[in-house]
Motif scaffolding. Structure first.
Motif, PDB file in Angstrom:
ATOM      1  N   VAL A 164      -6.215   2.451 -11.944  1.00 49.00           N
ATOM      2  CA  VAL A 164      -5.834   3.742 -11.365  1.00 49.00           C
ATOM      3  C   VAL A 164      -4.938   4.472 -12.361  1.00 49.00           C
ATOM      4  O   VAL A 164      -3.898   3.958 -12.750  1.00 49.00           O
ATOM      5  N   ILE A 177       3.023   2.442  -3.411  1.00 52.72           N
ATOM      6  CA  ILE A 177       2.434   3.112  -4.564  1.00 52.72           C
ATOM      7  C   ILE A 177       2.606   4.625  -4.442  1.00 52.72           C
ATOM      8  O   ILE A 177       2.775   5.326  -5.435  1.00 52.72           O
ATOM      9  N   CYS A 203      -1.677   0.416 -13.950  1.00 51.00           N
ATOM     10  CA  CYS A 203      -1.597   0.296 -12.499  1.00 51.00           C
ATOM     11  C   CYS A 203      -2.994  -0.080 -12.006  1.00 51.00           C
ATOM     12  O   CYS A 203      -3.969   0.606 -12.319  1.00 51.00           O
ATOM     13  N   LYS A 204      -3.058  -1.175 -11.301  1.00 48.05           N
ATOM     14  CA  LYS A 204      -4.357  -1.664 -10.864  1.00 48.05           C
ATOM     15  C   LYS A 204      -4.341  -1.923  -9.363  1.00 48.05           C
ATOM     16  O   LYS A 204      -3.331  -2.341  -8.798  1.00 48.05           O
ATOM     17  N   TYR A 205      -5.497  -1.691  -8.775  1.00 43.66           N
ATOM     18  CA  TYR A 205      -5.691  -1.988  -7.361  1.00 43.66           C
ATOM     19  C   TYR A 205      -6.595  -3.209  -7.249  1.00 43.66           C
ATOM     20  O   TYR A 205      -7.670  -3.248  -7.859  1.00 43.66           O
ATOM     21  N   PRO A 254      -1.995  -4.494  -2.383  1.00 43.08           N
ATOM     22  CA  PRO A 254      -3.074  -4.563  -3.371  1.00 43.08           C
ATOM     23  C   PRO A 254      -2.701  -4.076  -4.764  1.00 43.08           C
ATOM     24  O   PRO A 254      -3.505  -4.202  -5.673  1.00 43.08           O
ATOM     25  N   TRP A 255      -1.525  -3.480  -4.925  1.00 42.28           N
ATOM     26  CA  TRP A 255      -1.227  -2.806  -6.185  1.00 42.28           C
ATOM     27  C   TRP A 255      -0.429  -3.697  -7.116  1.00 42.28           C
ATOM     28  O   TRP A 255       0.487  -4.395  -6.698  1.00 42.28           O
ATOM     29  N   ALA A 276       0.821  -1.207   0.000  1.00 45.01           N
ATOM     30  CA  ALA A 276       0.000   0.000   0.000  1.00 45.01           C
ATOM     31  C   ALA A 276       0.857   1.259   0.000  1.00 45.01           C
ATOM     32  O   ALA A 276       0.602   2.213  -0.737  1.00 45.01           O
ATOM     33  N   CYS A 295     -10.782  -5.554 -10.246  1.00 49.10           N
ATOM     34  CA  CYS A 295      -9.697  -4.609  -9.998  1.00 49.10           C
ATOM     35  C   CYS A 295     -10.180  -3.190 -10.274  1.00 49.10           C
ATOM     36  O   CYS A 295     -11.215  -2.980 -10.902  1.00 49.10           O
TER      37      CYS A 295
END
Lengths: 833, 180
Positions: free
Chosen positions: A664, A479, A528-530, B157-158, A476, A661
């Motif tokens: 972002v 990023i 970029c994915k969460y 999570p990224w 977390a 997902c």
């Protein structure tokens, strides 16, 4: 019935009892070996058969020897042969290489014992498989008959394997044994499948090094007279490892249930535990003596030298300490269990192994159901009865926990039945394994219907899938560092220094600097994915996050931002929930179980929506939910299945897809644009400076010459020209300076924002049950009656109770036809009888 | 032809009928039928004299009788549907046969299929007449029956996808020397 080749085996009446039986035992119920040569002391060994010219060396599996075939997916039909030898390009030794991958449609199979196969065949001798290499075939030989290497230093030219020529089907029950170890050491444990999947065994010992089969054939229970009550294995609160530790030596290798002929079964008076084709009497840490039939990978056998010591097909110790032994060993994988992980790599090179190395399957990557199903299928291919727990080996052959491998034309492909469905298959009616209709000499593989009876379905990983991009799994907080770095990474120019000339043009020569692959950092970021996923999405160890050729560093420092790579996909078994009937019969109350047809079942699946379940399909069964999540695109698929019990395999009834997902967008400096702007502005300014100086000098020279020539007007013009040039250059210089100092920071955004709504919703699958609520009037039964369907003589039911009666048989009535019709009508419309 | 009258108290749909008692026995009245012409056996209308003399006693029909038996018709039993008084002291009874009571013993011996029953515990088939009040929803799974891979507070999570030069090609290992 498969033809027993008595010309090879000897006359059936001469066959040799596999063990010592009690006198008077039924001959047809005995396990028996062949009698290849009655003149020999060892009448049943393969070596005897070969010596007597009863078996053809070119055909390792004699047509009369195999009672079944193992299909295309069975591990023994998919063997990878490894080779450990040599030096790689950087001078490292003990290189693990794949030598040869074998895939067969069918592997002929026979079950037998080999109590003391100390050494296998060597040289040009018996029962080897040969892998020819341009005629020089002395080097690569693999024996399918025991575990010793073709090039064993201790020469012996005989094989002690003894195939069963008579194997009563109803007295042989298999049980899978998992040989495993922890992530941290090589301490080997072994336990049956049910035990392995219980409590913490699978998580504590995730490295599966071998899967064997324990063969139970008869009655042996030394604790029979002791007051030890074994709990049922379905008791999930039992820590079986602890229980067995508390009861050392507790043996329950019992099987004496058969086709209703329990009393007819003789009791063996000696140990009845057998191994199979391959002996495991090697130097194993856990003394797996004479018990197991390995059906998958080999496991380590000691700690000296390089000891990938497969107990599989000619595999033995390999490496520098075993110069006289073969360095070739085979590893079998199948049904989704792949022994492709290597322990004890010596360094980051995956092909270099160190002492104690072994290959294993990482069971932690598989759900319990997937693992159980894979192992069951491996065992089912043998076409015999089998159980998950060795405690269940005594159960009746049509018990729910008793399974039976299904054979098609004698070939097993992993299907199986359990319980009463076992009665549907030919083995139920056959007496002997060799009665199975199998022709191992058939020229084409036996047919296999993948949609056959009671099959189940599973997810499995896709082989050989690659992506070209590098994908990092970031924590977390990381990023934020990435976001920040993309704004500060190229902030190395000092525009003022450039404009005041204190920085040379050469200093911003792009060739001298590190650059991204495309000169533009954002161009090197694909996305970029969460993922709102708590399961681990990473694989491997953390490395520096690279964009192009640049490893990103934390803002304001030189510390690399490090993260492990992300997996391509993850599979998650959400478990199963019982779709319970909601209406139960209560004593003295109306039976309302029929109301269950009005019960509604619906599944809420995170990211995949709600799914209505067909009540008739799911009620009184288990609904299973599994997610397969694509970590590349963010797509997730939830498979909804139905299973007949808590442990039975699942059939997929529906698959729902969604996206789990959140995309972002990333914004950063458009590096190439800003560099270009800087470059142009600086170049122009430099150019201005140079041309301004040159022009000034020329104008001054012109002015001087005109003065010398006494050309007053020329001097005036030259002076004016100089003044004009000075003015224009000053303006141009100011303009370039302005361009340089006021170059706007160009930015770029990668990707678009994804919605977060789904992720903020409830994230756990839920089974929603809708049921009707009854309101039964007190006189409902007496005035309307409950619906039923009963048959019998009217007078035998309770008197003076309301009933509606149809299809009454009026034979013997002497009334008129009209009266009969009236009787039928009245009874049907409701009477008190 | 003689008609015996009864006072029946049961529901017409009962196979077993109950009758009003009198002096410890079933109350009855018997009359001779005055006119036997054109009588339908299943739905007869019979004519009786309003009164008769029995044992020197003048008896009249008890109009509370609601059930009858006719001996001539093989002792069939009838519901009295209606009674009307005619001229000349005649009474007319409109009857309808009760096949349930008439053939009760035969019916009891008959084999059948029962589709509705007062007895609890045997109604295991769908009941279309059952009254439902409403629908109530029960949610299962909240107590953790299903596991989930998802969560609101994941630690890592990224996933960042980049293009870089990590895909360097490595030299393929050479195969083993077969002549060793």
């Amino acid at each position: 019935m498969a033809e027993i080749n008595e010309s090879v085996y000897g006359a059936s009446e001469d066959w040799v009892d596999a063990v010592s039986y009690a006198s008077g035992a039924d001959d047809s119920q005995k396990l028996k070996y062949a009698n290849f040569n009655d003149e020999e002391f060892y009448k049943s060994r393969i070596s005897t058969a070969i010596g007597a010219n009863k078996l053809n060396l070119d055909t390792p599996w004699d047509n009369s020897l195999s009672y079944c075939g193992l299909g295309v997916n069975h591990p023994l039909s998919n063997i990878t042969w490894y080779w450990v030898e040599g030096t790689n390009e950087v001078g490292q030794t003990n290189i693990l290489k794949v030598l040869y991958q074998e895939q067969k449609d069918v592997t002929n199979f026979a079950l037998g014992t080999s109590y003391s196969p100390i050494y296998g065949p060597t040289g040009d001798d018996v029962d080897c498989y040969r892998l020819t290499d341009n005629g020089s075939n002395n080097k690569f030989r693999f024996s399918r008959w025991n575990n010793s290497a073709a090039f064993d230093g201790s020469f012996s030219n005989y094989s002690t394997f003894q195939p069963f020529t008579q194997m009563p089907l109803h007295r042989v029950v298999l049980c899978p044994i998992i040989v495993c170890s922890s992530n941290n050491n090589d301490d080997i444990h072994y336990m049956d499948l049910a035990n392995y999947l219980q409590a913490s065994n699978k998580s504590n010992f995730p490295r599966v090094r071998q899967i064997n089969v324990d063969v139970y054939v008869d009655y042996l229970t030394p604790y029979e007279d002791q007051d030890v009550v074994r709990p049922g294995y379905e008791d999930i609160n039992i820590d079986w490892k602890a229980w067995e530790d508390e009861h050392p030596g507790y043996e329950y290798r019992v099987h004496r249930q058969g086709l209703g002929d329990t009393n007819a079964m003789p009791i063996l008076d000696t140990t009845a535990a057998f191994d199979g084709l391959i002996d495991t009497t090697g130097p194993t840490p856990v003394e797996l003596n004479n018990v197991y039939l390995p059906i998958t990978a080999g496991h380590a056998a000691g700690s000296t030298g390089i000891t990938i010591a497969g107990h599989l097909f000619g595999a033995r110790g390999i490496g520098t300490g075993d110069v006289n032994r073969t360095r070739v060993f085979g590893v079998a994988s199948g049904f989704g269990i792949n022994f492709d992980e290597v322990a004890h790599k010596s360094d980051i090179r995956p092909d270099v192994i160190a002492n104690g190395a072994f290959l294993y399957c990482d069971a932690s990557k598989m759900s319990n159901n997937a693992f159980r199903e894979a192992v069951r299928r491996m065992v089912a291919c043998f076409g015999l009865f089998f159980v998950d727990s060795h405690y269940d080996a005594t159960l009746p052959l049509d018990h729910e926990k008793m399974m039976l491998g299904i054979l098609r034309d004698g070939v097993g492909n992993g299907q199986y039945t359990n319980g009463v469905y076992n009665r549907d298959h030919e083995q139920w009616l056959l007496d002997d394994a060799h009665d199975i209709n199998y022709d191992p000499g058939a020229p084409t593989p036996a047919s296999w219907d993948p949609n056959s009876y009671l099959d189940t379905m599973n997810w499995s990983s896709l082989a050989n899938f690659k992506t070209c991009t590098e994908r990092y799994n970031l924590q977390a907080g990381q990023i934020d560092q990435i976001f920040s770095t993309l704004w500060t990474l190229w902030d190395t120019f000092d525009p003022e220094a450039i404009t005041d000339g204190s920085i040379a043009l050469a200093q911003i020569d792009l060739k001298q600097r590190q650059s991204f692959l495309t000169n533009n950092p954002l161009d090197c970021i694909v996305g970029c994915k969460y993922f709102p996923i708590t399961e681990s999405m990473s694989t491997g160890s953390a490395t520096g996050v690279k964009v192009g050729v640049v490893t990103l560093t934390q803002p304001g420092g030189s510390t690399e931002i490090q993260a492990p790579n992300a997996k391509n996909s993850i599979h998650f078994d959400c478990g199963r929930v019982y779709c319970a009937p909601q209406y139960q019969t209560q004593l003295g109350k109306p039976d309302t179980t029929w109301l269950d047809q009005y019960v509604g079942f619906e599944l809420y699946l995170p990211f995949c929506g709600n799914v209505k379940l067909d009540t008739a399909t799911y009620i009184n069964k288990w609904v299973t939910v599994e997610y397969d999540i694509d970590l590349i695109t963010g797509c997730c698929s939830a498979s909804i299945g139905v299973a007949s019990s808590e442990t039975a395999g699942s059939l997929f009834m529906e698959i729902r897809n969604g996206v789990c997902c959140i995309d972002v967008p990333i914004t950063g400096i458009q590096q190439s644009t800003i560099e270009s702007n800087y470059f142009n502005a600086i170049t122009n300014m430099k150019s201005n400076k140079n041309s301004f100086a040159y022009s000034m000098i020329n104008n001054v020279l012109d002015f001087g010459q005109n003065v010398a020539n006494k050309d007053a007007m020329g001097a005036i013009n030259s002076g004016l020209k100089t003044l004009n040039n000075i003015d224009q250059r000053i303006i141009a210089q100011a303009s370039e300076n302005y361009n340089l100092t006021h170059t706007q920071l160009p930015t770029r955004t990668i990707g678009t924002a994804g919605a977060i709504n789904s992720a903020e919703c409830y994230l756990k699958p839920i089974l929603i049950v809708t049921e009707p609520v009854l309101n039964i009037p007190s006189d409902y039964a007496h005035t309307i009656g409950y619906a039923c369907l009963e048959y019998g003589t009217i007078g035998n039911f309770k008197n003076n109770h309301y009933r509606e009666i149809t299809n009454v048989d009026l034979s013997g009535f002497t009334c008129t036809e009209t009266e009969k019709e009236m009787i039928r009508s009245l009874l049907a419309s409701g009477v008190y009888v | 032809m003689t008609v015996t009258l009864y006072k029946m108290t049961s529901d017409p749909r009962c196979l077993t009928k109950s009758f009003v008692q009198s002096g410890g026995t079933v109350w009855t009245q018997s009359f001779g039928v005055a006119n036997t012409d054109n009588i339908d056996m299943l739905n007869p209308t019979i004519c009786l004299a309003y009164s008769k003399t029995i044992d020197n006693t003048n008896q009249t029909i008890d109009f509370s009788a609601n059930y009858a038996k006719i001996d001539t018709f093989d002792n069939r039993y009838y519901f009295i549907k209606d009674i009307s008084v005619g001229t000349g002291g005649k009474i007319y009874l409109n009857l309808a046969i009760d096949v349930l009571y008439t053939y009760a013993n035969s019916i009891r011996s008959a084999k059948c299929c029962i589709t509705r029953s007062e007895d609890a515990g045997i109604n295991w088939v769908p009941d279309s007449k059952f009254p439902f009040n409403s629908l109530n929803t029960i949610t299962k799974g909240e107590s953790g029956l299903f596991k989930t891979p998802f969560g609101k507070n994941p630690s890592s999570p990224w996933i960042l996808s980049t293009i870089n030069d990590n895909g360097a090609v490595h030299t393929t290992p050479t195969p083993p020397n077969n002549n060793e």
